[in-house]
Enzyme design. Structure first.
Site, PDB file in Angstrom:
ATOM      1  N   LYS A 122      38.608  26.944  28.864  1.00 57.08           N
ATOM      2  CA  LYS A 122      39.738  26.380  29.700  1.00 57.08           C
ATOM      3  C   LYS A 122      40.562  27.726  30.352  1.00 57.08           C
ATOM      4  O   LYS A 122      40.933  27.057  31.615  1.00 57.08           O
ATOM      5  CB  LYS A 122      40.565  25.577  28.434  1.00 57.08           C
ATOM      6  CG  LYS A 122      41.228  24.262  28.938  1.00 57.08           C
ATOM      7  CD  LYS A 122      42.125  24.018  27.902  1.00 57.08           C
ATOM      8  CE  LYS A 122      42.346  22.546  27.792  1.00 57.08           C
ATOM      9  NZ  LYS A 122      43.168  22.188  26.680  1.00 57.08           N
ATOM     10  N   LYS A 192      50.149  29.632 -24.916  1.00 52.26           N
ATOM     11  CA  LYS A 192      51.570  30.096 -24.682  1.00 52.26           C
ATOM     12  C   LYS A 192      52.249  28.484 -24.122  1.00 52.26           C
ATOM     13  O   LYS A 192      53.647  28.652 -23.971  1.00 52.26           O
ATOM     14  CB  LYS A 192      51.642  31.012 -23.447  1.00 52.26           C
ATOM     15  CG  LYS A 192      51.745  32.453 -24.269  1.00 52.26           C
ATOM     16  CD  LYS A 192      52.194  33.324 -23.127  1.00 52.26           C
ATOM     17  CE  LYS A 192      51.405  34.839 -23.581  1.00 52.26           C
ATOM     18  NZ  LYS A 192      51.010  35.382 -22.258  1.00 52.26           N
ATOM     19  N   LYS A 195      51.638  23.625 -28.286  1.00 50.16           N
ATOM     20  CA  LYS A 195      50.589  22.502 -28.654  1.00 50.16           C
ATOM     21  C   LYS A 195      50.550  21.240 -27.760  1.00 50.16           C
ATOM     22  O   LYS A 195      49.080  21.253 -27.280  1.00 50.16           O
ATOM     23  CB  LYS A 195      51.042  22.219 -29.906  1.00 50.16           C
ATOM     24  CG  LYS A 195      49.720  22.529 -30.964  1.00 50.16           C
ATOM     25  CD  LYS A 195      50.098  21.906 -32.343  1.00 50.16           C
ATOM     26  CE  LYS A 195      48.961  22.275 -33.242  1.00 50.16           C
ATOM     27  NZ  LYS A 195      49.296  22.529 -34.657  1.00 50.16           N
TER      28      LYS A 195
END
Ligand code: TRP
Ligand code: SF4
Length: 406
Positions: A122, A192, A195
């Site tokens: 172009k 970390k 749970k």
């Protein structure tokens, strides 16, 4: 996809400074930015290095355009209170990341980007057989990744660049996110989370890995976003572990396709500087009026009494942008039945465009008359962008084993 930063979802976009902005920029890009700036943490920048990849022979144009473009942004309502506005070349970290990414980017990936050959064709009058032009999509990748941006508002033509960015990101993470003790570190990181969250994370990961459940992947990522007790490094590991066996140092961005309609130009083609069919954001009322009044119309309407067809007229798309249903109905009936003249029809567009531009022009004048204010806005934007860029580069250097004590 959710990004790595817990503070919010980031958006980044850039614009090349290659001249004054027009209605095409406003309707196609800036209105979208203005909306996004209130929904995301936004980084919008002047892509002056990008402009150099094609304008390297006449850099003066870029220099002249930078402040004009910033003033246009401010005039339409891009707000320094809502977004970080800065100049690419004033955050040199972009160049460092570009360099480092270039080490891992196969040449073929860049040669295959469709805009590479298209633009060379172009812009045949320019010599674009340069290293910088080939690497330009990778510079764009660096722009995005250095802010860990999640979403990148772009037009259709730029989607391939975001795809390239995603491929490079995956390769980067694959090469530099691996660690010998990854499994053990992930184990500790999961614990970390506590749970309950640890269990949820593991279940979601399993669902994604075993059943390809993308919903589960998104939920797992969202869960990670809100974890308070994990360090940055562990967060990267937990993100990476969802999909593979390494850390996600840099997150994969996504293209955000601009939803706004294409702004028509004065001749029926898309509005673009290269087609010479634009209405500038700061153009005088006289000039705007003249341009619209001399627009071509349906060639079948030679005389006032000839019926026309809005679908064959470049003025009609302007009604689709600006006019109410009522006016549009008036146009369709009046045009087909030769009940209205083309100048009556165009007057609605003249009024709508002038109403839209008047406050923009006024605000642009205010900002133009206070260059110090504009420079301060950009200086502050550069500062905050640089802080983010510096911090990403530290992580990148560490991942690439470039962090040396001297
Ligand atoms: N390449 C874009 C254009 O030509 C401009 C750009 C440079 C950009 N870096 C970017 C856009 C990063 C989005 C994100 O229009
Ligand atoms: Fe175009 Fe309006 Fe004239 Fe019909 S009346 S040809 S839509 S300018």
């Amino acid at each position: 996809m959710l990004g790595l930063n817990a503070q919010g979802r980031r958006v980044l976009s850039g614009m090349r400074p290659t001249g004054r902005l027009h209605l095409g920029h406003y309707h196609g890009v800036l209105k979208n930015w203005i909306r996004l700036q209130h929904e995301y943490e936004c980084f919008f920048f002047v892509a002056d290095w990008h402009a150099l990849t094609t304008e390297y022979e006449t850099p003066g144009i870029i220099q002249e355009s930078v402040w004009d473009m910033v003033i246009d942004w401010l005039a339409v309502g891009v707000s320094p209170n809502a977004a970080n506005l800065f100049i690419q070349s004033h955050v040199p970290e972009h160049a460092e990341l570009h360099l480092l990414l270039s080490m891992v980017t196969p040449l073929g990936w860049l040669e295959r980007v469709p805009t590479y050959k298209d633009q060379q064709e172009k812009l045949r009058e320019k010599d674009l057989d340069t290293y910088g032009f080939l690497g330009y999509p990778l510079l764009q990748s660096a722009d995005i990744l250095i802010y860990k941006a999640e979403l990148v508002p772009v037009g259709e033509d730029q989607v391939a660049h975001i795809e390239l960015t995603r491929e490079v990101t995956r390769r980067f993470n694959y090469l530099y996110g691996r660690e010998p003790d990854f499994a053990a570190k992930v184990d500790t990181a999961i614990k970390k989370m506590g749970k309950k969250n640890a269990k949820l994370y593991s279940e979601l990961r399993k669902q994604y890995q075993e059943q390809g459940d993308h919903e589960a992947l998104s939920r797992a990522r969202a869960l990670l976003e809100v974890q308070q007790n994990v360090t940055l490094g562990d967060r990267e590991r937990l993100f990476g572990y969802l999909e593979g066996e390494g850390r996600v140092v840099l997150p994969e961005p996504q293209a955000l396709l601009t939803p706004t309609a294409k702004m028509p130009g004065l001749d029926g083609q898309k509005m673009s500087k290269s087609y010479h069919n634009t209405i500038g954001l700061r153009e005088s009322a006289d000039s705007v009026e003249k341009k619209i009044r001399t627009m071509p119309t349906d060639p079948a309407r030679v005389r006032r009494n000839d019926p026309g067809d809005p679908d064959k007229c470049p003025v009609w798309p302007f009604h689709e942008v600006y006019s109410s249903d009522e006016v549009k109905q008036w146009v369709v009936t009046g045009c087909r039945g030769a009940g209205i003249g083309c100048l009556d029809c165009k007057q609605h567009i003249v009024d709508a465009v002038l109403t839209e531009l008047a406050p923009i022009r006024e605000r642009a004048e205010q900002f133009s008359s206070d260059p110090k204010l504009v420079r301060n806005i950009i200086a502050e934007g550069c500062e905050s962008a640089r802080a983010v860029a510096r911090s990403t580069m530290e992580e990148v250097r560490t991942a690439m084993r470039l962090e040396l004590d001297i």
